[in-house]
Write a protein that holds these residues in place. Structure first.
Motif, short mmCIF file in Angstrom:
data_model
loop_
_atom_site.label_atom_id
_atom_site.label_comp_id
_atom_site.label_asym_id
_atom_site.label_seq_id
_atom_site.Cartn_x
_atom_site.Cartn_y
_atom_site.Cartn_z
N GLU A 7 0.84 -1.21 0.00
CA GLU A 7 0.00 0.00 0.00
C GLU A 7 0.87 1.26 0.00
OE1 GLU A 7 -3.29 0.46 -0.43
OE2 GLU A 7 -3.40 -1.71 -0.77
N TYR A 8 1.97 1.19 0.73
CA TYR A 8 2.91 2.30 0.77
C TYR A 8 3.45 2.59 -0.63
CZ TYR A 8 7.40 4.64 1.55
OH TYR A 8 8.47 5.50 1.48
N TYR A 9 3.92 1.54 -1.32
CA TYR A 9 4.47 1.73 -2.66
C TYR A 9 3.38 2.12 -3.65
CZ TYR A 9 9.00 0.00 -1.17
OH TYR A 9 10.21 -0.15 -0.53
N LYS A 10 2.20 1.59 -3.47
CA LYS A 10 1.08 1.97 -4.35
C LYS A 10 0.79 3.46 -4.21
CE LYS A 10 -3.62 0.63 -5.57
NZ LYS A 10 -4.73 -0.30 -5.28
N SER A 11 0.84 3.97 -3.01
CA SER A 11 0.63 5.39 -2.76
C SER A 11 1.72 6.23 -3.41
CB SER A 11 0.58 5.64 -1.25
OG SER A 11 0.51 7.02 -0.99
N ILE A 12 2.96 5.80 -3.26
CA ILE A 12 4.09 6.52 -3.87
C ILE A 12 3.92 6.53 -5.39
CG2 ILE A 12 6.56 6.37 -4.38
CD1 ILE A 12 7.00 5.51 -1.51
N LEU A 13 3.62 5.39 -5.97
CA LEU A 13 3.46 5.29 -7.42
C LEU A 13 2.30 6.14 -7.92
CD1 LEU A 13 4.16 1.48 -7.73
CD2 LEU A 13 5.49 3.28 -8.86
N THR A 14 1.21 6.14 -7.19
CA THR A 14 0.05 6.94 -7.58
C THR A 14 0.37 8.43 -7.53
OG1 THR A 14 -1.43 5.18 -6.82
CG2 THR A 14 -2.39 7.36 -7.11
N ASP A 15 1.04 8.85 -6.47
CA ASP A 15 1.44 10.26 -6.35
C ASP A 15 2.40 10.65 -7.48
OD1 ASP A 15 -0.11 10.48 -4.08
OD2 ASP A 15 1.59 10.42 -2.69
N LEU A 16 3.34 9.78 -7.76
CA LEU A 16 4.30 10.03 -8.84
C LEU A 16 3.58 10.11 -10.19
CD1 LEU A 16 7.28 10.43 -9.52
CD2 LEU A 16 7.51 7.94 -9.60
N LYS A 17 2.63 9.22 -10.40
CA LYS A 17 1.85 9.23 -11.64
C LYS A 17 1.09 10.55 -11.79
CE LYS A 17 -1.73 6.74 -14.14
NZ LYS A 17 -2.52 5.52 -14.24
N ASN A 18 0.45 10.99 -10.73
CA ASN A 18 -0.30 12.25 -10.78
C ASN A 18 0.62 13.42 -11.08
OD1 ASN A 18 -2.72 10.95 -10.28
ND2 ASN A 18 -2.59 11.25 -8.07
N SER A 19 1.80 13.41 -10.48
CA SER A 19 2.77 14.47 -10.70
C SER A 19 3.22 14.49 -12.16
CB SER A 19 3.96 14.28 -9.77
OG SER A 19 4.95 15.22 -10.03
N ILE A 20 3.47 13.34 -12.71
CA ILE A 20 3.92 13.25 -14.11
C ILE A 20 2.80 13.69 -15.06
CG2 ILE A 20 4.56 11.64 -15.95
CD1 ILE A 20 6.33 10.23 -13.87
N MET A 21 1.57 13.35 -14.74
CA MET A 21 0.44 13.77 -15.57
C MET A 21 0.37 15.31 -15.60
SD MET A 21 -1.14 11.00 -16.68
CE MET A 21 -2.89 11.14 -16.83
N GLU A 22 0.59 15.94 -14.46
CA GLU A 22 0.62 17.41 -14.40
C GLU A 22 1.79 17.95 -15.21
OE1 GLU A 22 0.58 18.70 -10.34
OE2 GLU A 22 -1.29 17.66 -9.91
N ASP A 23 2.94 17.29 -15.08
CA ASP A 23 4.12 17.71 -15.84
C ASP A 23 3.87 17.63 -17.34
OD1 ASP A 23 5.48 18.16 -13.49
OD2 ASP A 23 6.74 16.37 -13.64
#
Length: 125
Positions: A7-23
């Motif tokens: 769950e921890y890594y899933k959260s990190i990956l999801t946050d990273l994905k959202n950040s990249i989508m904004e980028d």
């Protein structure tokens, strides 16, 4: 891997994905659309060749940045899929567990550090 850790890594990956989508949105706005030669089309002054070259260079940079971000985004999506399948954190080459230290730095890693080193060594041959 324990459920809490997944769950921890899933959260990190999801946050990273959202950040990249904004980028990606930002890259398109700042480098690709903004730098198009059309930007100069409404001007009463003739377009200088240096302006066109600058605009094309900016657009090319935007496309390269976008491509890099899309590759990482695909790797993140694959990592999220591995979490769902129960194979996250397992090296695709040797089947060993990928260290937490490696996953902290690159949560979408598919190889342990040993196999990644070997892969990079063989890739340059």
């Amino acid at each position: 891997m324990k459920k809490e850790r997944l769950e921890y890594y899933k959260s990190i990956l999801t946050d990273l994905k959202n950040s990249i989508m904004e980028d990606l949105d930002s890259i398109e706005d700042q480098h690709i659309h903004h730098s198009s030669a059309k930007e100069y089309g409404d001007s009463a002054y003739p377009i200088h060749l240096a302006d066109i070259a600058d605009s094309l260079t900016e657009a090319e940079l935007g496309f390269k940045l976008k491509n890099s971000e899309e590759i990482i985004l695909a790797a993140i999506d694959a990592a999220l899929k591995r979490i769902e399948e129960g194979t996250y954190g397992i090296c695709q080459d040797c089947g060993a567990r990928i260290s937490d230290e490696r996953l902290e730095v690159m949560p979408y890693a598919v190889r342990c550090i040993t196999c990644k080193s070997e892969y990079e060594k063989n890739k340059t041959k």
